[in-house]
Write a protein that holds these residues in place. Sequence first.
Motif, PDB file in Angstrom:
ATOM      1  N   GLY A 267     -44.044  -1.084 -37.142  1.00 14.40           N
ATOM      2  CA  GLY A 267     -44.308  -0.003 -36.197  1.00 14.40           C
ATOM      3  C   GLY A 267     -44.737  -0.515 -34.833  1.00 14.40           C
ATOM      4  O   GLY A 267     -45.588   0.071 -34.165  1.00 14.40           O
ATOM      5  N   ILE A 268     -44.128  -1.622 -34.393  1.00 14.00           N
ATOM      6  CA  ILE A 268     -44.524  -2.290 -33.147  1.00 14.00           C
ATOM      7  C   ILE A 268     -43.430  -2.102 -32.093  1.00 14.00           C
ATOM      8  O   ILE A 268     -42.247  -2.342 -32.364  1.00 14.00           O
ATOM      9  N   ASN A 269     -43.815  -1.701 -30.889  1.00 19.77           N
ATOM     10  CA  ASN A 269     -42.837  -1.420 -29.835  1.00 19.77           C
ATOM     11  C   ASN A 269     -42.738  -2.506 -28.769  1.00 19.77           C
ATOM     12  O   ASN A 269     -41.768  -2.543 -28.021  1.00 19.77           O
ATOM     13  N   GLU A 270     -43.753  -3.394 -28.690  1.00 20.89           N
ATOM     14  CA  GLU A 270     -43.749  -4.408 -27.637  1.00 20.89           C
ATOM     15  C   GLU A 270     -44.155  -5.776 -28.184  1.00 20.89           C
ATOM     16  O   GLU A 270     -44.970  -5.863 -29.101  1.00 20.89           O
ATOM     17  N   ILE A 271     -43.586  -6.817 -27.577  1.00 20.29           N
ATOM     18  CA  ILE A 271     -43.931  -8.182 -27.973  1.00 20.29           C
ATOM     19  C   ILE A 271     -44.200  -9.024 -26.723  1.00 20.29           C
ATOM     20  O   ILE A 271     -43.413  -9.028 -25.777  1.00 20.29           O
ATOM     21  N   TYR A 272     -45.352  -9.685 -26.701  1.00 19.33           N
ATOM     22  CA  TYR A 272     -45.699 -10.612 -25.625  1.00 19.33           C
ATOM     23  C   TYR A 272     -45.196 -12.010 -26.000  1.00 19.33           C
ATOM     24  O   TYR A 272     -45.207 -12.381 -27.182  1.00 19.33           O
ATOM     25  N   VAL A 273     -44.773 -12.765 -24.997  1.00 21.27           N
ATOM     26  CA  VAL A 273     -44.229 -14.110 -25.238  1.00 21.27           C
ATOM     27  C   VAL A 273     -44.992 -15.105 -24.358  1.00 21.27           C
ATOM     28  O   VAL A 273     -44.580 -15.422 -23.241  1.00 21.27           O
ATOM     29  N   PRO A 274     -46.132 -15.614 -24.855  1.00 21.49           N
ATOM     30  CA  PRO A 274     -46.991 -16.468 -24.022  1.00 21.49           C
ATOM     31  C   PRO A 274     -46.602 -17.947 -23.976  1.00 21.49           C
ATOM     32  O   PRO A 274     -47.393 -18.789 -23.591  1.00 21.49           O
ATOM     33  N   LYS A 275     -45.385 -18.283 -24.387  1.00 18.09           N
ATOM     34  CA  LYS A 275     -44.894 -19.672 -24.343  1.00 18.09           C
ATOM     35  C   LYS A 275     -45.803 -20.621 -25.121  1.00 18.09           C
ATOM     36  O   LYS A 275     -46.233 -21.658 -24.617  1.00 18.09           O
ATOM     37  N   ILE A 276     -46.103 -20.221 -26.331  1.00 21.23           N
ATOM     38  CA  ILE A 276     -46.866 -21.082 -27.235  1.00 21.23           C
ATOM     39  C   ILE A 276     -46.003 -21.396 -28.448  1.00 21.23           C
ATOM     40  O   ILE A 276     -45.033 -20.702 -28.742  1.00 21.23           O
ATOM     41  N   GLY A 277     -46.376 -22.439 -29.160  1.00 21.03           N
ATOM     42  CA  GLY A 277     -45.660 -22.785 -30.374  1.00 21.03           C
ATOM     43  C   GLY A 277     -46.569 -23.574 -31.289  1.00 21.03           C
ATOM     44  O   GLY A 277     -47.763 -23.762 -31.006  1.00 21.03           O
ATOM     45  N   LEU A 278     -45.998 -24.050 -32.368  1.00 17.35           N
ATOM     46  CA  LEU A 278     -46.783 -24.809 -33.336  1.00 17.35           C
ATOM     47  C   LEU A 278     -47.411 -26.044 -32.688  1.00 17.35           C
ATOM     48  O   LEU A 278     -48.571 -26.373 -32.955  1.00 17.35           O
ATOM     49  N   ALA A 279     -46.666 -26.723 -31.806  1.00 19.63           N
ATOM     50  CA  ALA A 279     -47.198 -27.942 -31.174  1.00 19.63           C
ATOM     51  C   ALA A 279     -48.469 -27.643 -30.386  1.00 19.63           C
ATOM     52  O   ALA A 279     -49.419 -28.437 -30.393  1.00 19.63           O
ATOM     53  N   ASP A 280     -48.524 -26.485 -29.720  1.00 21.62           N
ATOM     54  CA  ASP A 280     -49.734 -26.110 -28.967  1.00 21.62           C
ATOM     55  C   ASP A 280     -50.914 -25.930 -29.914  1.00 21.62           C
ATOM     56  O   ASP A 280     -52.038 -26.361 -29.623  1.00 21.62           O
ATOM     57  N   GLY A 281     -50.654 -25.268 -31.048  1.00 19.30           N
ATOM     58  CA  GLY A 281     -51.709 -25.089 -32.046  1.00 19.30           C
ATOM     59  C   GLY A 281     -52.182 -26.410 -32.621  1.00 19.30           C
ATOM     60  O   GLY A 281     -53.378 -26.605 -32.872  1.00 19.30           O
ATOM     61  N   LEU A 282     -51.249 -27.349 -32.812  1.00 18.36           N
ATOM     62  CA  LEU A 282     -51.605 -28.680 -33.331  1.00 18.36           C
ATOM     63  C   LEU A 282     -52.510 -29.426 -32.357  1.00 18.36           C
ATOM     64  O   LEU A 282     -53.470 -30.082 -32.774  1.00 18.36           O
ATOM     65  N   ILE A 283     -52.208 -29.318 -31.061  1.00 16.44           N
ATOM     66  CA  ILE A 283     -53.045 -29.967 -30.039  1.00 16.44           C
ATOM     67  C   ILE A 283     -54.465 -29.408 -30.089  1.00 16.44           C
ATOM     68  O   ILE A 283     -55.454 -30.156 -30.070  1.00 16.44           O
ATOM     69  N   GLN A 284     -54.579 -28.077 -30.178  1.00 14.72           N
ATOM     70  CA  GLN A 284     -55.905 -27.454 -30.200  1.00 14.72           C
ATOM     71  C   GLN A 284     -56.655 -27.821 -31.470  1.00 14.72           C
ATOM     72  O   GLN A 284     -57.861 -28.095 -31.454  1.00 14.72           O
ATOM     73  N   SER A 285     -55.935 -27.859 -32.588  1.00 10.30           N
ATOM     74  CA  SER A 285     -56.546 -28.248 -33.866  1.00 10.30           C
ATOM     75  C   SER A 285     -57.033 -29.694 -33.814  1.00 10.30           C
ATOM     76  O   SER A 285     -58.136 -30.014 -34.280  1.00 10.30           O
ATOM     77  N   LEU A 286     -56.220 -30.583 -33.237  1.00 14.51           N
ATOM     78  CA  LEU A 286     -56.595 -31.992 -33.104  1.00 14.51           C
ATOM     79  C   LEU A 286     -57.852 -32.132 -32.247  1.00 14.51           C
ATOM     80  O   LEU A 286     -58.774 -32.882 -32.591  1.00 14.51           O
TER      81      LEU A 286
END
Length: 295
Positions: A267-286
């Motif tokens: 039931g979602i009408n909009e999607i934001y695309v903040p140019k993030i991916g798994l690699a960004d999450g890995l950097i933050q986790s590291l």
Amino acid sequence: MRLAAIDIGSNAARLLIADVLEYKGTAQFNKINLIRVPLRLGFDVFENAEISKHKRGMILQTMKAYNHLMNVYEVQHVKACATSAMRDAKNSADIIRKVKLETGIEIKILSGDEEATMIFENHIAENLDKQHAYLYIDVGGGSTELTFFAEGKLKYKESFNIGTIRLLKGLVADNTWLELKEHLKSNTKSSLPITAIGSGGNINKVFSLSKKKEGKPLSLELLKDYYKELSNVSLEERIRIYKLREDRADVILPALQIYTNVMRWGGINEIYVPKIGLADGLIQSLYEELTLAGK
């Protein structure tokens, strides 16, 4: 502090190099370089359950190249992870051993649950308005990760073996789609309207094609229009007209199918695309791991 993340996905392997700047107790992540190599491991694995000799050589050469680049950039710490294709490949342990032996890079295979967690490490929803609930949708070649965030809390996360390469190969059963649909309806209930946050190369490419200003959402109707438009031309025409790489032109349609289905069922009408991916999450986790370890 200069960090790197390596994400070995089912369609491509990425190396992200970033500087972390600490200011008044908060960390700012500045991307220095992002390199992508279309290994396309899923085309081997999802049909044959193993990575071919040719692709094994490609992985090793890619990791050696990434290792040289990290040395040139004077990277201090690296986190390397693999996802759906390496999860499913029966010879992945041998490949990981060889990469470690020849490059020193230690690859960890993430479970679907861990992959969903790493996407959430970007903490995008926490910085958006509190009048909405947010569903992260990360679409890869082998799997789709959903993470639901509402009322300032992580409420739900799940990984499904529905990916762009699996769809291209006709390897997603109807009951897998049904499972995703039922999960969405059961686990994304909220009194607040739900907005999607999209990650992955395909949604980033659609956003680029849309010419929308950064920070503006894409509508579900626009994604449906792009699906229809791209479906009406051949692969060669997609490459020529929309200036897509071949390894993007074939997977962009199944990706749009996944995003539109998830948004429709949620039931979602909009999607934001903040140019993030798994690699960004890995950097933050590291970075968080190093901070806890006092490094």
